[in-house]
Enzyme design. Structure first.
Site, mmCIF file in Angstrom:
data_model
loop_
_atom_site.group_PDB
_atom_site.id
_atom_site.type_symbol
_atom_site.label_atom_id
_atom_site.label_comp_id
_atom_site.label_asym_id
_atom_site.label_seq_id
_atom_site.Cartn_x
_atom_site.Cartn_y
_atom_site.Cartn_z
ATOM 1 N N HIS A 299 34.483 45.208 41.659
ATOM 2 C CA HIS A 299 35.746 45.151 40.931
ATOM 3 C C HIS A 299 36.518 43.867 41.213
ATOM 4 C CE1 HIS A 299 38.858 46.700 38.476
ATOM 5 N NE2 HIS A 299 39.736 46.843 39.440
ATOM 6 N N SER B 205 42.647 44.367 35.866
ATOM 7 C CA SER B 205 42.443 45.798 35.987
ATOM 8 C C SER B 205 43.601 46.548 35.345
ATOM 9 C CB SER B 205 42.248 46.167 37.442
ATOM 10 O OG SER B 205 41.699 47.453 37.522
#
Length: 745
Positions: A717, A602
């Protein structure tokens, strides 16, 4: 404080705390996890404690006029269409090639089995949340893939085999309802904690359905509170009233895809009729309802985020929201009796010469805060020095607990009010590791505290009015006898000393031959601290690899100043720090560029993306997970607009000028000599758009570079919706890293 908090998964350590339910974290840490770009979970999953409705059907978003030239020159824009037929066909083609090479390798199954055995082990510590003397736990194993929400009493919890009572079986629920439910946590109303708001995600994204549940009846409440799928937050005001921030229809979500309105919702009332109590500019990052129900007082209100690291506090007083005249550069921690606790993000000077230093924890009486006279009662509980920071604050029945980082290792203290002052006490705990406030009970004098280090498995302690006592310990998952940990420091380009940890074999020779994986994050004030190796990192060291964790600027290892040093125009400092650690490893003989890999997820994916495009000569492998990469369009994709306070605004020419210098997608070049890159992401990630990884992989492939690409079709995620998927990505990474750096698989 029974404060409503969202639970969100992700690969940096903080997100892992939330995903696994192992740690009870404060409001801003939760919001950071929810809104920030973090990476794939790396931690032990001993117990597990999360798109507007059409988000996974998203098409390519409109391109602003000043970006039209970029869009016209971007032949890969079609890959931003998440569920587009062409895009998914491209994904499937890449997955087929990548899985044939990695999953098809003879060593893959052994790595997968090893990782999954650890995740599914029956002797994991069942970390849980203390609620009024009970312990609530979410458990996953091979028989409970989606998991069990269960509870037991605190006395039973101390036993080797607690008497667990199942509250909700997520596998049975998903089967009965024909839904791909992923459990995202619950918020239960004090003092009996019987009525709970349960958050359920379809496939693992941040958007959830919220449904009221009755624990005693073991069922969802008939005609109870139900809120449709959205990125949303709720808080109990009383048993028949909620504050809710959700998608109320057109114009009610902000630019980041989060709610811009908060409403008061009464039982039996249609959600559409809920009373509007707060609206906000669509540029604001969040509006977060919160409540606190304690023996010593009840409060409700809204925490508003003008940007990612500022807050405006509103309290519900006399049937209305009252704005507290406090600085915006704060991190609100909660209530204790008639006090409110605040951590400062910048220095605060008050009338009469009183001051509160950046990074410090202070207490102010609520009445003084409402009256605009906080100086009358402002008291400092703890002020870190230059090598310290406050990692976590949790509020108990009789005291406040602080987990402090001292040169990136843990220290535990408590604070309790005495007359008009606060008495601060050190709590004796093991040293040279990480101390975590797993859960603190606000209705009993009890706290669960975890200790771990890179090579020492977790031990769980019970504290309160007596010295902490070890009540559970995780068995060793690997043989650490031949391993050791060092803490070193590298000198960054501007002269700043950057600490980092090296986990390596004891019989190590500094001849540059050691296969080494360097991990980093460097964003959103999130600290990387010593935590027991598991997943990929465990597989790596067990097979002879050296694992390195870098504490670069942008993180929270040394408080707000460490984070603020790498914001916006100073972002390059984080990349300089990471490069400095890599260069130090090579210069000291720990490894060589051909044997050195980097890994991040990320924001950490952006870190490794920027680093390999700037210094391709320094690395032999790159693992880039659920990454941000196209920083020209990051704020137009999913939650990206909420990160402008971290990175800057690419629509502002002055800010784009510095973002452009490091944005990986804009800087990758056909004539550069890059190592092979492994990208992986998730179709269902409704926080960091999968288009980042897709477009970068496609562009690099067409430029003639070697890449591996894998996209999980669910999992949010975290890039994994369950333990099997997490073990699968661990094994994929292990094969890739072994082939690239160990030169033996």
């Amino acid at each position: 404080m029974t404060q409503t908090k969202p639970s969100i998964p992700d690969p940096c350590r903080l997100i892992s705390r939330l995903m696994t339910g192992r740690r009870s974290v404060t409001l801003t840490a939760v919001l950071a996890a929810m809104l920030a770009a973090c990476g794939q979970p790396e931690q032990n999953t001993g117990s597990t404690e999360e798109t507007p409705q059409d988000m996974t059907q998203q098409t390519v978003q409109d391109v602003p006029a000043d970006h039209a030239g970029d869009a016209a020159q971007d032949p890969y824009l079609w890959l931003e269409e998440v569920e587009g037929e062409e895009a998914l066909a491209w994904v499937e083609a890449r997955n087929t090639v990548s899985k044939a090479r990695l999953e098809g390798h003879p060593a893959f199954q052994a790595h997968y089995d090893k990782a999954l055995a650890v995740y599914n082990a029956e002797d994991k510590i069942p970390y849980g949340e203390l609620l009024g003397g009970a312990v609530h736990n979410f458990w996953q194993d091979s028989n409970n893939v989606r998991g069990l929400w269960r509870r037991t009493g605190l006395d039973s919890y101390r036993d080797t085999a607690p008497d667990w009572q199942t509250i909700l079986d997520l596998d049975a629920l998903a089967d009965a309802e024909g839904e791909n439910w992923v459990y995202k946590g619950r918020d239960c109303l004090a003092p009996d904690f019987n009525r709970c708001l349960v958050r359920l995600s379809r496939g693992g994204g941040d958007a959830v359905v919220v449904r009221e549940f009755d624990i005693e009846e073991r069922s969802f409440v008939e005609n109870g509170f139900v809120s449709p799928e959205s990125k949303q937050w709720l808080a109990w005001v009383d048993s028949d009233t909620l504050m809710i921030a959700t998608d109320f229809g057109d114009g009610t979500m902000n630019e980041s895809g989060y709610p811009r309105q908060v409403r008061l919702w009464k039982r039996g009332m249609p959600l559409s009729d809920a009373r509007l109590i707060l609206d906000s500019d669509p540029a604001l990052v969040f509006n977060f309802p919160m409540s606190s129900h304690r023996r010593d007082g009840t409060y409700a209100g809204v925490i508003q985020g003008p940007d990612f690291f500022t807050q405006i506090l509103h309290l519900w007083v006399d049937d209305d929201l009252k704005t507290l005249p406090l600085p915006r550069e704060i991190d609100f921690k909660g209530f204790f009796a008639d006090w409110m606790l605040i951590q400062m993000r910048k220095d605060w000077s008050l009338p009469g010469g009183k001051k509160a230093a950046s990074g410090s924890l202070v207490a102010v009486r609520v009445a003084d805060a409402l009256a605009g006279t906080p100086a009358d009662s402002l008291t400092s509980l703890f002020e870190p020095d230059d090598r310290q920071s406050i990692d976590d604050v949790q509020i108990g029945q009789d005291r406040v607990y602080l987990s402090v980082l001292d040169n990136v290792t843990g220290r535990l203290i408590s604070a309790a009010p005495q007359d008009s002052a606060w008495v601060v006490t050190d709590i004796a705990m093991p040293e040279n590791g990480t101390l975590s406030l797993v859960s603190v009970d606000e209705w009993r004098d009890a706290a669960l505290i975890g200790f771990e280090s890179f090579l020492q498995a977790d031990t769980l302690y019970l504290a309160g009015n007596t010295a902490p006592t070890a009540i559970k310990a995780l068995p060793a998952r690997f043989d650490a006898g031949a391993l050791m940990v060092e803490q070193r420091a590298a000198t960054s380009r501007d002269g700043t000393r950057i600490p980092y940890f090296v986990i390596r074999p004891e019989n190590f020779r500094k001849d540059g031959s050691a296969p080494t994986m360097l991990y980093g994050y460097g964003g959103f004030e999130i600290a990387l601290t010593p935590s027991y190796l598991t997943g990929f990192s465990q597989l790596w060291v067990e097979n002879g690899g050296t694992y390195v964790v870098a504490n670069i600027r942008g993180g929270g290892e040394f408080g707000p100043r460490w984070h603020q040093a790498a914001l916006k125009a100073n972002r390059q400092r984080a990349y300089d720090d990471f490069i400095a650690v890599a260069e130090d490893l090579v210069a000291a003989g720990y490894t060589s560029p051909a044997r050195l890999g980097i890994r991040g997820g990320s924001n950490g994916g952006l870190l490794v993306g920027a680093t390999f495009t700037q210094r391709p000569d320094l690395f032999g492998a790159v693992i880039c997970a659920v990454p941000l990469l196209d920083m020209r369009r990051y704020d137009k994709l999913l939650a990206g607009a909420s990160w402008v306070g971290e990175y800057g605004d690419p629509d502002n020419p002055d800010e784009w000028a510095f973002i452009r210098e490091y944005s990986p997608y804009q800087n990758v070049a056909a004539d550069a000599d890059y190592p092979e890159i492994f990208f992986f992401t998730s179709t269902k990630d409704d926080r960091v758009h999968p288009g980042h990884a897709r477009k970068m992989a496609a562009k690099m492939t067409d430029q003639g570079h070697e890449i591996i690409y894998y996209e999980n079709t669910e999992g949010g995620h975290a890039a994994a919706a369950n333990l099997k998927q997490r073990a699968f990505t661990d094994a994929l990474q292990m094969i890739y890293a072994s082939q690239s750096l160990m030169k033996k698989e």
